[in-house]
Design a protein around this motif. Structure first.
Motif, mmCIF file in Angstrom:
data_model
loop_
_atom_site.group_PDB
_atom_site.id
_atom_site.type_symbol
_atom_site.label_atom_id
_atom_site.label_comp_id
_atom_site.label_asym_id
_atom_site.label_seq_id
_atom_site.Cartn_x
_atom_site.Cartn_y
_atom_site.Cartn_z
ATOM 1 N N HIS A 1 34.367 8.306 65.477
ATOM 2 C CA HIS A 1 33.125 9.027 65.224
ATOM 3 C C HIS A 1 32.767 8.919 63.749
ATOM 4 C CE1 HIS A 1 32.615 10.862 69.201
ATOM 5 N NE2 HIS A 1 33.943 10.876 69.239
ATOM 6 N N ILE A 2 31.496 8.873 63.468
ATOM 7 C CA ILE A 2 31.050 8.636 62.104
ATOM 8 C C ILE A 2 31.538 9.712 61.144
ATOM 9 C CG2 ILE A 2 28.817 9.792 62.450
ATOM 10 C CD1 ILE A 2 27.615 7.607 60.589
ATOM 11 N N ASP B 1 33.088 -6.888 46.778
ATOM 12 C CA ASP B 1 33.668 -5.959 47.753
ATOM 13 C C ASP B 1 32.598 -4.972 48.203
ATOM 14 O OD1 ASP B 1 35.334 -4.513 49.349
ATOM 15 O OD2 ASP B 1 36.694 -3.864 47.769
ATOM 16 N N ILE B 2 32.187 -5.087 49.461
ATOM 17 C CA ILE B 2 31.052 -4.304 49.964
ATOM 18 C C ILE B 2 31.391 -3.657 51.307
ATOM 19 C CG2 ILE B 2 28.634 -4.372 50.687
ATOM 20 C CD1 ILE B 2 28.288 -6.869 49.062
ATOM 21 N N CYS B 3 30.914 -2.439 51.481
ATOM 22 C CA CYS B 3 30.926 -1.788 52.791
ATOM 23 C C CYS B 3 29.482 -1.544 53.189
ATOM 24 C CB CYS B 3 31.698 -0.471 52.741
ATOM 25 S SG CYS B 3 31.669 0.420 54.324
ATOM 26 N N LEU B 4 29.087 -2.064 54.343
ATOM 27 C CA LEU B 4 27.724 -1.918 54.841
ATOM 28 C C LEU B 4 27.728 -0.997 56.057
ATOM 29 C CD1 LEU B 4 24.733 -2.868 54.716
ATOM 30 C CD2 LEU B 4 25.385 -4.685 56.313
ATOM 31 N N LEU B 5 26.987 0.096 55.960
ATOM 32 C CA LEU B 5 26.908 1.092 57.025
ATOM 33 C C LEU B 5 25.550 1.002 57.694
ATOM 34 C CD1 LEU B 5 27.955 3.704 58.466
ATOM 35 C CD2 LEU B 5 26.982 4.990 56.532
ATOM 36 N N ILE B 6 25.556 0.912 59.021
ATOM 37 C CA ILE B 6 24.302 0.784 59.765
ATOM 38 C C ILE B 6 24.433 1.473 61.121
ATOM 39 C CG2 ILE B 6 24.982 -1.471 60.699
ATOM 40 C CD1 ILE B 6 22.011 -2.259 60.576
ATOM 41 N N GLN C 1 34.098 -1.999 61.698
ATOM 42 C CA GLN C 1 34.430 -0.656 62.150
ATOM 43 C C GLN C 1 33.339 -0.151 63.099
ATOM 44 O OE1 GLN C 1 37.111 2.007 61.469
ATOM 45 N NE2 GLN C 1 35.980 2.165 63.394
ATOM 46 N N PRO C 2 33.574 -0.222 64.419
ATOM 47 C CA PRO C 2 32.603 0.350 65.366
ATOM 48 C C PRO C 2 32.625 1.881 65.265
ATOM 49 C CG PRO C 2 34.112 -1.213 66.436
ATOM 50 C CD PRO C 2 34.695 -0.871 65.120
ATOM 51 N N MET C 3 31.448 2.485 65.475
ATOM 52 C CA MET C 3 31.358 3.927 65.331
ATOM 53 C C MET C 3 30.507 4.556 66.431
ATOM 54 S SD MET C 3 30.713 4.428 61.255
ATOM 55 C CE MET C 3 29.084 3.684 61.441
ATOM 56 N N PHE C 4 30.883 5.781 66.797
ATOM 57 C CA PHE C 4 30.049 6.631 67.640
ATOM 58 C C PHE C 4 29.210 7.494 66.703
ATOM 59 C CE2 PHE C 4 33.883 5.872 70.219
ATOM 60 C CZ PHE C 4 33.299 5.348 71.361
ATOM 61 N N THR D 1 32.986 -5.197 54.679
ATOM 62 C CA THR D 1 33.275 -4.324 55.807
ATOM 63 C C THR D 1 31.958 -3.924 56.454
ATOM 64 O OG1 THR D 1 35.277 -3.417 54.800
ATOM 65 C CG2 THR D 1 34.245 -2.108 56.525
ATOM 66 N N LEU D 2 31.864 -4.125 57.758
ATOM 67 C CA LEU D 2 30.671 -3.727 58.508
ATOM 68 C C LEU D 2 31.010 -2.511 59.351
ATOM 69 C CD1 LEU D 2 27.767 -4.192 59.478
ATOM 70 C CD2 LEU D 2 28.694 -5.760 61.223
ATOM 71 N N ALA D 3 30.450 -1.359 58.975
ATOM 72 C CA ALA D 3 30.618 -0.129 59.747
ATOM 73 C C ALA D 3 29.329 0.083 60.521
ATOM 74 C CB ALA D 3 30.902 1.049 58.821
ATOM 75 N N ILE D 4 29.396 -0.024 61.849
ATOM 76 C CA ILE D 4 28.169 -0.089 62.634
ATOM 77 C C ILE D 4 28.267 0.763 63.896
ATOM 78 C CG2 ILE D 4 28.975 -2.219 63.741
ATOM 79 C CD1 ILE D 4 26.006 -3.081 63.893
ATOM 80 N N GLY D 5 27.181 1.454 64.192
ATOM 81 C CA GLY D 5 27.122 2.246 65.411
ATOM 82 C C GLY D 5 27.093 1.360 66.638
ATOM 83 N N LEU D 6 27.795 1.787 67.667
ATOM 84 C CA LEU D 6 27.853 1.016 68.909
ATOM 85 C C LEU D 6 26.477 0.961 69.566
ATOM 86 C CD1 LEU D 6 31.207 2.421 70.301
ATOM 87 C CD2 LEU D 6 30.753 0.034 69.727
ATOM 88 N N SER D 7 26.118 -0.220 70.056
ATOM 89 C CA SER D 7 24.839 -0.402 70.731
ATOM 90 C C SER D 7 25.058 -0.873 72.162
ATOM 91 C CB SER D 7 23.971 -1.412 69.960
ATOM 92 O OG SER D 7 24.699 -2.605 69.712
ATOM 93 N N ARG D 8 24.002 -0.845 72.939
ATOM 94 C CA ARG D 8 24.111 -1.117 74.366
ATOM 95 C C ARG D 8 24.117 -2.613 74.689
ATOM 96 N NH1 ARG D 8 19.079 2.075 76.583
ATOM 97 N NH2 ARG D 8 18.223 1.065 74.729
#
Length: 243
Positions: free
Chosen positions: A155-156, A189-194, A108-111, A81-88
């Motif tokens: 939102h995160i 099984d991994i969740c990566l937060l960035i 999972q896109p995040m603000f 799972t890739l949980a990542i902040g939205l970029s421009r």
């Protein structure tokens, strides 16, 4: 000549005929300029794919005859799972495309605090559909028959309130630490937060730690938001996946 792979949302079955949706029809007829009699491969995200042949076409739609089904599983044994902040700009599009090619399971896109992208309402809905098209195209290109799950942006803070599998290895990727892949135990099984450009704030990193996320660094150099997750996913596939 390479046989094109086409995604459809419709049910598929051998020895049936099917009129494709407008978008894939346009791609076959207008972009690839494929005529009646040409072969293609169809998949609908349910696993496996079908051989097919164009048997009729109009200006907008292609009709195909579906023949043989093939059970082909190109999915990684590693659930990521890739949980990542939205970029421009095109940075987030690039992450979606390449993460799909690298076998990511869900995104999972995040603000976040440093997210500069402002999306809501109709604009967010249109952007989400555009992201989904990028994932579909990446699956068509890479040979994946199952689409990774694209979740609605949140939102995160709300992300951390979601229930998670306690067995999942949860990692927060940032350069302000010295933890390495070599220190981690093998997992499937991994969740990566960035974070986005500028990374996660210290408060967000601290909050991740409170929810059992472990630090992970990719070395002394600061990688861009579109580089870091792809490098991490590739290393994960090498260590625990199918690279």
């Amino acid at each position: 000549m390479r046989i094109p792979r086409i995604y459809t949302e419709q049910a598929l079955a051998s020895n049936t005929e099917l009129e494709l949706e407008e978008a894939p029809s346009h791609h076959l007829i207008k972009v690839l300029r494929m005529a009646v009699g040409r072969s293609l491969i169809l998949f609908n995200g349910q696993g496996g794919h079908y051989d097919a042949e164009i048997i009729a076409s109009t200006k907008k739609y292609a009709t195909v005859k579906i023949t043989q089904w093939h059970q082909q599983d190109n999915e990684s044994p590693l659930n990521t799972t890739l949980a990542i902040g939205l970029s421009r700009g095109e940075r987030f599009d690039l992450v979606l495309q390449k993460a799909t090619e690298l076998g990511v399971t869900s995104i999972q896109p995040m603000f976040t605090e440093r997210t500069e992208v402002k999306l809501s309402g109709d604009r967010l809905n249109k952007k989400f559909l555009s992201w989904q098209k990028i994932i579909i195209a990446a699956c068509e290109q890479s040979g994946r028959n199952i689409l990774p799950t694209l979740k609605s942006p949140i939102h995160i803070q709300d992300y951390f309130t979601q229930e998670r599998d306690q067995q999942q290895l949860k990692l927060v990727l940032h350069h302000r630490n010295s933890s390495r892949f070599s220190e981690l135990e093998k997992t499937d099984d991994i969740c990566l937060l960035i974070g986005p450009e500028g990374g996660l704030s210290q408060d967000e990193i601290d909050l991740a730690h409170k929810h059992d996320f472990k630090n992970l660094s990719l070395g002394p150099r600061v990688l861009r938001t579109e580089t870091a997750p792809l490098a991490a996913l590739a290393i994960m596939q090498q260590c625990w996946g199918d690279f």
